[in-house]
Scaffold this active site. Structure first.
Site, PDB file in Angstrom:
ATOM      1  N   GLU A   1       0.907  -1.649   0.193  1.00 31.06           N
ATOM      2  CA  GLU A   1      -0.165   0.659   0.092  1.00 31.06           C
ATOM      3  C   GLU A   1       0.874   1.483   0.013  1.00 31.06           C
ATOM      4  O   GLU A   1       0.502   2.760   0.260  1.00 31.06           O
ATOM      5  CB  GLU A   1      -0.714  -0.079   1.622  1.00 31.06           C
ATOM      6  CG  GLU A   1      -1.795  -1.169   1.509  1.00 31.06           C
ATOM      7  CD  GLU A   1      -3.526  -0.969   0.261  1.00 31.06           C
ATOM      8  OE1 GLU A   1      -3.498  -0.090   0.631  1.00 31.06           O
ATOM      9  OE2 GLU A   1      -3.813  -2.140  -0.430  1.00 31.06           O
TER      10      GLU A   1
ATOM     11  N   CYS B   1      -2.925  10.823   4.004  1.00 27.82           N
ATOM     12  CA  CYS B   1      -3.348  10.152   2.977  1.00 27.82           C
ATOM     13  C   CYS B   1      -3.327  10.715   1.531  1.00 27.82           C
ATOM     14  O   CYS B   1      -2.729  10.661   0.530  1.00 27.82           O
ATOM     15  CB  CYS B   1      -4.627   9.727   3.215  1.00 27.82           C
ATOM     16  SG  CYS B   1      -5.219   9.090   3.864  1.00 27.82           S
TER      17      CYS B   1
ATOM     18  N   HIS C   1      -4.186   1.791   7.274  1.00 28.48           N
ATOM     19  CA  HIS C   1      -3.346   1.887   7.497  1.00 28.48           C
ATOM     20  C   HIS C   1      -2.611   2.376   7.852  1.00 28.48           C
ATOM     21  O   HIS C   1      -2.947   3.167   9.323  1.00 28.48           O
ATOM     22  CB  HIS C   1      -2.790   2.946   6.474  1.00 28.48           C
ATOM     23  CG  HIS C   1      -3.351   3.006   4.480  1.00 28.48           C
ATOM     24  ND1 HIS C   1      -4.869   3.118   4.118  1.00 28.48           N
ATOM     25  CD2 HIS C   1      -3.247   1.607   4.067  1.00 28.48           C
ATOM     26  CE1 HIS C   1      -4.404   2.615   2.691  1.00 28.48           C
ATOM     27  NE2 HIS C   1      -3.513   1.987   2.334  1.00 28.48           N
TER      28      HIS C   1
HETATM   29  O1  SUG Z   1      -8.247   2.258   0.227  1.00 35.25           O
HETATM   30  N1  SUG Z   1     -10.702   4.835   0.639  1.00 35.25           N
HETATM   31  C1  SUG Z   1      -8.856   5.100   0.483  1.00 35.25           C
HETATM   32  C2  SUG Z   1      -8.978   5.263   1.637  1.00 35.25           C
HETATM   33  C3  SUG Z   1      -7.055   6.061   1.163  1.00 35.25           C
HETATM   34  C4  SUG Z   1      -6.663   6.425   2.419  1.00 35.25           C
HETATM   35  N2  SUG Z   1      -4.740   6.430   2.404  1.00 35.25           N
HETATM   36  C5  SUG Z   1      -4.024   5.949   3.303  1.00 35.25           C
HETATM   37  N3  SUG Z   1      -4.410   6.209   4.656  1.00 35.25           N
HETATM   38  N4  SUG Z   1      -2.855   6.922   2.957  1.00 35.25           N
HETATM   39  C6  SUG Z   1      -8.552   3.566   1.050  1.00 35.25           C
HETATM   40  O2  SUG Z   1      -9.377   2.608   1.160  1.00 35.25           O
HETATM   41  C7  SUG Z   1     -12.768   4.435  -0.764  1.00 35.25           C
HETATM   42  C8  SUG Z   1     -13.071   4.474  -2.060  1.00 35.25           C
HETATM   43  C9  SUG Z   1     -14.835   4.614  -1.592  1.00 35.25           C
HETATM   44  O3  SUG Z   1     -15.636   3.852  -1.232  1.00 35.25           O
HETATM   45  O4  SUG Z   1     -15.740   5.124  -3.522  1.00 35.25           O
HETATM   46  C10 SUG Z   1     -11.490   4.376  -0.815  1.00 35.25           C
HETATM   47  O5  SUG Z   1     -10.506   4.258  -1.354  1.00 35.25           O
END
Ligand code: SUG
Length: 448
Positions: free
Chosen positions: A174, A371, A250
């Protein structure tokens, strides 16, 4: 030579929506099907970039991806013209259309893992695009991510790019969301801290019971090998499986580090004391003085951390040696978290100031300030070798806000995703964006 931490923020794409796509990410699941405002989302992100630039930090921008991803839908068997592909997917497999429309590439902390040149065997800055293979909608990001990063960091004398790891769960990667670098100075060798959720091959490591652990130990080890990091310059630690089960998908939802400082929650890791001792010893060998700030569960619970995104903050080093924390508005809305932050900044410690940003559009999908940025530590020569089109300036900010105003909708719901007009709007916008950022042809519609 002077060195910098450059924050490259993901520009939110025109299809930003709430698809409920990320099991294990509480915000994504709880805001599923709400209507979104892509224009507001992009402007909120740009406002943060502008503010950091104006505070004197080096700031860059990372382009969004082509969505709906028609090529991905074709790989799943939908055929005909682009409009027919979308129409068939909407009729027969709406969840696949929703996934192919996600603007999730905005969370560029997940785009790649980056090792600065001071840490790597060949003295170049290394990038490994993350395979993000835990979620289908994210697993389709890395080919375009690689092309965009290649166009931003093109000079092979300074930059080395690695393709994403094999796309299987055993190598779930990730990117920088589970990677932190500690150093005395950005230009000096430091310690790269890889946090994993489970091991794919070694059953001695515990795993969460409810939600997926997205990052494996084996993926982190492979990235460290690809980047040519020395054993002395790497520390691995396991995330506490019980916090993953509480929505910490994460590590950057429960810890953040920069310079010589790790800011973390008491429950974030397993074997915390051993891990801190190793970080202290290894950073000491690099001439650094490791410092940790533990937030006790008696003051801030894991639930508070997940809801407020206290740790998904940007910990920034200022020229006077003090630190600044960039937090989302949701931290001010949580009484315990806000009280903790007031105490932290008035205690005379390293973190002296907290700045609050409204990033609600992204936050509702589980994406806070941390993020939205990919950190790349660069010395002056390397910074000069970056494609200048992606470095934030006042004129670029002006151009990008106008571009958003011209091309983005202010309301998007699931039904709108089936509108073939949306695809045309996105392609027109992205074609113009590649010219603004001087990226060349990076999108499937531009190269196929
Ligand atoms: O991978 N949300 C992302 C959020 C990523 C956050 N990144 C970090 N913590 N670095 C994920 O879960 C949600 C998309 C949706 O539900 O439409 C989403 O992909």
């Amino acid at each position: 030579m002077k060195s910098y931490e450059v924050n490259f923020d993901g520009l939110v794409g025109p299809t930003h929506n709430y698809g409920g796509l990320s099991y294990g990410n509480v915000a994504s699941q709880s805001n599923s099907q709400q209507s979104s405002n892509p224009k507001e989302a992009a402007l909120q992100g740009l406002a943060k970039m502008k503010a950091l630039m104006e505070m004197g930090f080096q700031q860059g921008v990372l382009a969004p991806q082509e969505r709906p991803d028609v090529a991905a839908l074709r790989r799943l068997g939908f055929a005909g013209s682009d409009a027919q592909v979308i129409e068939h997917a909407a009729k027969d497999a709406m969840p696949l259309l929703v996934a192919s429309c996600s603007a999730s590439s905005m969370w560029v902390a997940n785009a790649a893992t980056v090792s600065p040149s001071a840490d790597t065997a060949d003295g170049r800055v290394h990038f490994t695009a993350a395979n993000l293979n835990c979620k289908y909608h994210r697993s389709i990001e890395h080919p375009t991510t690689s092309r965009v990063l290649g166009a931003m960091f093109a000079d092979q004398q300074h930059f080395a790019h690695h393709a994403a790891l094999p796309a299987v769960a055993q190598f779930g990667d990730e990117g920088a969301a589970n990677h932190t670098r500690f150093c005395r100075d950005y230009g000096q060798a430091g310690v790269e801290f890889f946090v994993f959720g489970r091991s794919a091959f070694d059953t001695r490591y515990p795993a969460p019971q409810k939600y997926p652990a997205r990052q494996t130990l084996e993926a982190s080890q492979a990235v460290a090998r690809l980047h040519g990091l020395s054993d002395d310059g790497v520390v691995y630690a396991q995330q506490n499986p019980s916090v993953i089960d509480q929505g910490v998908f994460h590590n950057d939802v429960i810890a953040v580090g920069n310079g010589e400082v790790l800011f973390y929650h008491e429950d974030a890791f397993l074997e915390t004391d051993k891990m801190l001792a190793e970080l202290d010893a290894k950073l000491g060998k690099c001439g650094g003085n490791f410092q940790s700030i533990c937030v006790p569960r008696s003051q801030v619970t894991v639930e508070d951390a997940v809801r407020s995104y206290l740790f998904n903050s940007q910990l920034l080093s200022r020229t006077d040696g003090s630190m600044l924390l960039i937090v989302p508005e949701e931290c001010r809305g949580n009484e315990r978290v806000w009280q903790y932050l007031q105490g932290l900044t008035s205690s005379g410690g390293l973190i002296r100031e907290v700045k609050v940003f409204d990033l609600k559009q992204s936050m509702q999908n589980g994406g806070g300030p941390a993020c939205l940025r990919l950190r790349v530590a660069l010395n002056q020569t390397e910074l000069a070798a970056v494609n200048p089109g992606v470095i934030m300036t006042a004129p670029l900010y002006g151009t990008l806000t106008q571009w958003v105003d011209k091309h983005y909708r202010d309301r998007l719901s699931e039904n709108d995703l089936a509108d073939p007009q949306l695809l045309l709007e996105c392609r027109t916008a992205l074609d113009e964006l590649t010219q603004i950022l001087k990226l060349g042809a990076v999108y499937p519609f531009q190269i196929n």
